[in-house]
Design a protein around this motif. Structure first.
Motif, mmCIF file in Angstrom:
data_model
loop_
_atom_site.group_PDB
_atom_site.id
_atom_site.type_symbol
_atom_site.label_atom_id
_atom_site.label_comp_id
_atom_site.label_asym_id
_atom_site.label_seq_id
_atom_site.Cartn_x
_atom_site.Cartn_y
_atom_site.Cartn_z
ATOM 1 N N ARG A 24 0.812 -1.203 0.000
ATOM 2 C CA ARG A 24 0.000 0.000 0.000
ATOM 3 C C ARG A 24 0.854 1.266 0.000
ATOM 4 O O ARG A 24 0.421 2.320 -0.488
ATOM 5 C CB ARG A 24 -0.917 -0.023 1.226
ATOM 6 N N GLU B 290 1.423 2.431 -3.477
ATOM 7 C CA GLU B 290 0.182 2.995 -4.014
ATOM 8 C C GLU B 290 -0.027 4.423 -3.528
ATOM 9 O O GLU B 290 -0.436 5.308 -4.279
ATOM 10 C CB GLU B 290 -1.024 2.158 -3.573
ATOM 11 N N GLU C 222 -5.140 3.808 6.210
ATOM 12 C CA GLU C 222 -6.587 3.841 5.992
ATOM 13 C C GLU C 222 -7.284 4.427 7.217
ATOM 14 O O GLU C 222 -8.081 3.749 7.879
ATOM 15 C CB GLU C 222 -7.123 2.444 5.673
#
Lengths: 337, 298, 255
Positions: A111, A114, A149
């Motif tokens: 992640r 990303e 997140e």
């Protein structure tokens, strides 16, 4: 990913005899970006830090997704935070900084790449913070905050240490990314232009209280209080008299934001609501005019008062100093001092 | 910024070569430094490789450094320096940390840093006598302990040996650590702790993954500086230890003062060269670590 | 709260460790009530302990002369190099800081042959130590003066003065020097403090000063030597404390 609702209920924070927060209520809708705007010392940063869990409230509750997190320590709240500056760990590369939170969670590290891609820095993964510009550092900080997140994204004056051009660029990008990931976001700033440009709703704060919470256009066009009118945008302070539900200023009849008992008052009128037209018969005179780009600002003396008007720059040549002009005011709602 | 500011005049100077007249102004300084610093340094280096007769190149003196008693002296010197550096570094770091948790320009911090600046320079005969008065055989603390049935010297007098020297050296090592380590601690930003927390880290994570790695080069570098400081010290040991020569500086004293054994003087130079080499290596490492620290915490 | 407890625990333990030897010196030196009155009575002290008196006088003279020699050598050179020979600055800095990496005991080894010549040419007075001491204080004095020079724009000051018709001597003496007065003063203070505490070189070059005298006295009269140590120590403390407090307050004024 969809955002969660955040609610601050009756937050109070006192330092000795100073009330940094005085009974603050604020509800943020899921996925919404709210900007808290106000002068320094108004309590906006304190509110954000209490939401982050970095400071304790003297009284009041913090609800995230309906659950009370007031007593939860910062490291268990799952909030992504971007600080004013220098918050990147200097001994880690950009990629390692972004991975930091993922490692603590033992989550997959893919992640991180990303996220760097999302903020447009995939080519800078191996750079150390001191090898990045201020704007790039803040992008990495944003990527790091988003990598975990977070349930809520908190931005504490993230642009104030950058120079003007980068500031506008990064501001728009933060908005794009926030819309893309849909995280509920609280953005703290003292820059009104920034707040108006980025937020779904703007909360204007003063002395630990929320003066107005509304959409940017509403805050600008229909300021709830004199403080908001004064702090957000430039205002003329013109004397007038209240007559029923309108105030008469320089011969114009303007609606009121909030009702008033009547009598002599000072009304706050935006320069863009004021227009000046050359008229040799009129009593008002142009004092100065200054070119600001697409629009220009013209200062006019009307009797004892000085009024600032905003006009398209194309009309500047017909308004040199000394020109006699007629002053008109558009009938938009105004606040009283 | 300083780099840039300096670069400009240097470029200007490069274009116009200074006239010989300007150079004349520096003659007294360079002459003095040559006689009293450069020549003595070269004397040590060259003398270390010179034979007993004063002529000819010989590796004999340097080879004599591997003699058992000299090696042992170097070993003890290094042990003493390392022990006092580690103790000084750990305790000094604790004291420095206690100071940064106080108000940055409060009176506590100002007084303690000023005192540390003074105590770090404190050494030599007066320090030795201070400790003699404290825990010497008839010292204040010794007598007090003995009155209470505790004899610090029940198992022999250790004040004049390595443990004693270590204790006495700690007295100037801790303040030195406070002075050199405090700037690094000041470089730690509160945002890092908060960022760690917001990313889900607790205090343990903060110290092991953020503050620890960030401070490690500064701590190590400061400890090396303390090592060099103890390694170079002579006066304190000389005043405390009158018999035997447990450490290198005292061995050099022996070589300088004994005129009995021919060729001892140049052996002294070889030992002096050995000391310079050790100090130079340590100081180079210190400079490298210092550069890393400046990049991270500057 | 835990932080406050930690802070005061550390400070208390350290405070005891650092104050104990000083208290012990006071206690030790007052065991013989005659000691302190004797120290205040210079003629009697000089009569009973001539070596100590000689050492004290030698150290005071050394401190004064070293300060003068250091200032005469270093201040004009540092200013001159900044003004006219910026390329030499690195060399001067390197030479000035070199003594930091050369332990005093090593310097003595190299100085011994040089001092054989000094003895031959101008004799073996303890004042000749001033040469070695100037080298010893070079790093500290240089840093103090360099900091002072960095704080002002020497070049612009000099150019302004020269454009008004001043010669180089006037520039250094009347323009630059007054602006680095506090730096010069702190270099001199440091020099005095370091010279008063010096033992290594004096002892091994067979000359006398305060520390050598104290060490010698320690063998015969421990109380007096501890009392003199304490006095010397407090004097050095006072000097350096004034220096560091003055330094920190002037820094505050600047920022």
């Amino acid at each position: 990913m969809t955002g969660v609702a955040v609610k601050l209920e009756g937050l109070r924070r006192t330092f000795g005899t100073v009330h940094a927060l005085d009974d603050l209520d604020l509800a943020i809708e899921p996925g919404e970006l709210i900007a808290l705007l106000g002068p320094s010392g108004c309590g906006k940063t304190t509110a954000l830090r209490i939401l982050a869990g970095l400071e304790d409230a003297t009284a009041g509750r913090v609800l995230v997704d309906g659950k009370d997190v007031t007593r939860l320590p910062a490291n268990r709240r799952g909030m992504g935070m971007v600080f004013q500056a220098y918050s990147l760990f200097p001994h880690l590369t950009a990629a390692q900084n972004v991975e930091f939170g993922l490692r603590l969670r033992r989550g997959p590290l893919t992640r991180a790449a990303e996220m760097l891609d999302l903020v447009g820095l995939s080519g800078f993964a191996k750079r150390y913070p001191h090898q990045l510009s201020g704007g790039q550092q803040q992008r990495v900080a944003l990527a790091r905050a988003l990598a975990i997140e977070p349930r809520v994204l908190l931005l504490d004056e993230p642009l104030s240490a950058l120079d003007a051009k980068v500031r506008v660029q990064l501001r728009d990008e933060i908005r794009r990314i926030q819309t893309e990931v849909g995280t509920t976001t609280l953005f703290v700033t003292h820059d009104q232009e920034e707040a108006l440009a980025i937020a779904d709703r703007v909360g204007v704060m003063r002395a630990g209280r929320l003066e107005q919470l509304a959409t940017p256009s509403e805050v600008y066009l229909r300021p709830a209080t004199a403080f908001v009118a004064d702090f957000v945008g430039l205002s003329n302070r013109l004397s007038g008299s209240v007559n029923g539900d309108v105030v008469e200023v320089l011969g114009a009849r303007l609606p009121l934001v909030t009702p008033h008992a009547g009598g002599a008052v000072t009304a706050l009128v935006r320069p863009e609501a004021v227009d000046v037209v050359p008229d040799p018969e009129a009593t008002a005179t142009v004092l100065t005019s200054s070119f600001l780009g697409s629009t220009s600002r013209v200062t006019v003396s009307v009797g004892e008062q000085v009024v600032v008007a905003q006009v398209p720059s194309g009309r500047l040549p017909e308004l040199p100093a000394g020109t006699r002009v007629r002053v008109t005011i558009q009938p938009v709602a105004v606040a009283l001092e | 910024m300083a780099e840039v500011a300096e670069a400009v005049p240097r470029r200007v100077a490069g274009r116009s070569r200074p006239r010989a007249g300007a150079l004349l102004g520096t003659v007294p300084f360079f002459a003095f430094v040559t006689i009293f610093l450069v020549i003595p340094t070269l004397t040590v280096v060259i003398g270390a490789f010179t034979g007993a007769g004063g002529r000819g190149f010989t590796p004999a003196n340097v080879r004599a450094l591997t003699d058992e008693y000299i090696l042992a002296a170097f070993g003890r010197s290094i042990t003493l320096s390392a022990a006092s550096a580690i103790i000084g570094a750990v305790l000094g770091a604790l004291l420095a940390y206690a100071l940064v948790t106080a108000k940055p320009d409060g009176p506590l911090r100002r007084v303690v840093t000023a005192a540390a600046g003074v105590l770090a320079q404190f050494g030599g005969v007066t320090l030795a006598f201070a400790f003699l008065a404290t825990i010497g055989l008839s010292g204040f603390v010794t007598l007090w302990l003995q009155e209470h049935g505790l004899d610090p010297y029940a198992n022999g007098v250790w004040l004049f040996e390595l443990p004693g020297l270590t204790l006495v050296y700690t007295y100037f090592q801790i303040p030195l650590m406070v002075i050199v380590f405090l700037p690094a601690l000041d470089g730690i930003r509160p945002q890092w702790r908060e960022a760690t927390a917001s990313l889900g880290g607790n205090t343990w994570h903060y110290w092991t993954r953020v503050a620890g790695p960030l401070l490690a080069p500064a701590f190590l570098g400061s400890a090396l500086l303390l090592f060099a400081n103890a390694f170079s010290a002579y006066a304190t040991a000389a005043a405390l230890v009158s018999q035997g020569s447990p450490i290198v500086p005292l061995q050099i004293r022996g070589a300088l003062t004994s005129e009995v054994v021919l060729g001892q003087a140049n052996l002294g130079k070889a030992m002096a060269l050995g000391m310079v080499v050790v100090v130079a290596v340590v100081m180079t490492l210190y400079a490298l670590l210092q550069r890393r620290t400046a990049k991270w915490l500057g | 709260m835990a932080r406050v407890i930690f802070r005061w625990t550390v400070l208390t333990v350290m405070g005891v460790f650092f104050l104990l030897p000083l208290i012990a010196m006071v206690e030790f030196s007052t065991r013989d009530p005659e000691t302190w009155p004797l120290l205040l009575d210079w003629p009697r002290l000089a009569e009973e302990y001539p070596a100590l008196a000689e050492g004290i006088l030698a150290s005071l003279a050394q401190a004064a002369l070293t300060s003068v020699l250091m200032l005469v050598l270093l201040v004009p050179t540092a200013i001159w190099v900044r003004l006219r020979l910026p390329r030499l600055r690195r060399v001067v800095e390197f030479l000035c800081l070199l003594p930091l990496t050369i332990p005093a005991i090593v310097l003595v080894v190299g100085l011994a042959p040089v001092y054989a010549w000094v003895n031959y040419l101008i004799g073996g007075s303890s004042l000749t130590l001033v040469f070695a001491y100037t080298i010893l204080v070079l790093p500290y004095a240089y840093r103090a003066i360099d900091t002072g020079l960095s704080a002002i724009d020497v070049r612009t000051l000099a150019e302004a003065a020269r454009s008004l018709g001043a010669g180089w001597t006037t520039v250094i003496w009347r323009v630059v020097l007054p602006n680095i007065r506090s730096a010069v003063l702190s270099a001199a203070f440091l020099t005095v403090a370091l010279v008063l505490g010096e033992f290594t070189i004096a002892s091994l070059l067979h000359r006398t000063n305060l520390q050598v005298a104290i060490e010698f006295l320690g063998k015969s009269s421990a109380t007096v030597s501890v009392a003199v140590s304490l006095t010397a120590l407090l004097l050095a403390f006072a000097l350096l404390l004034v220096l560091s407090l003055a330094g920190s307050s002037s820094k505050e004024r600047r920022s």
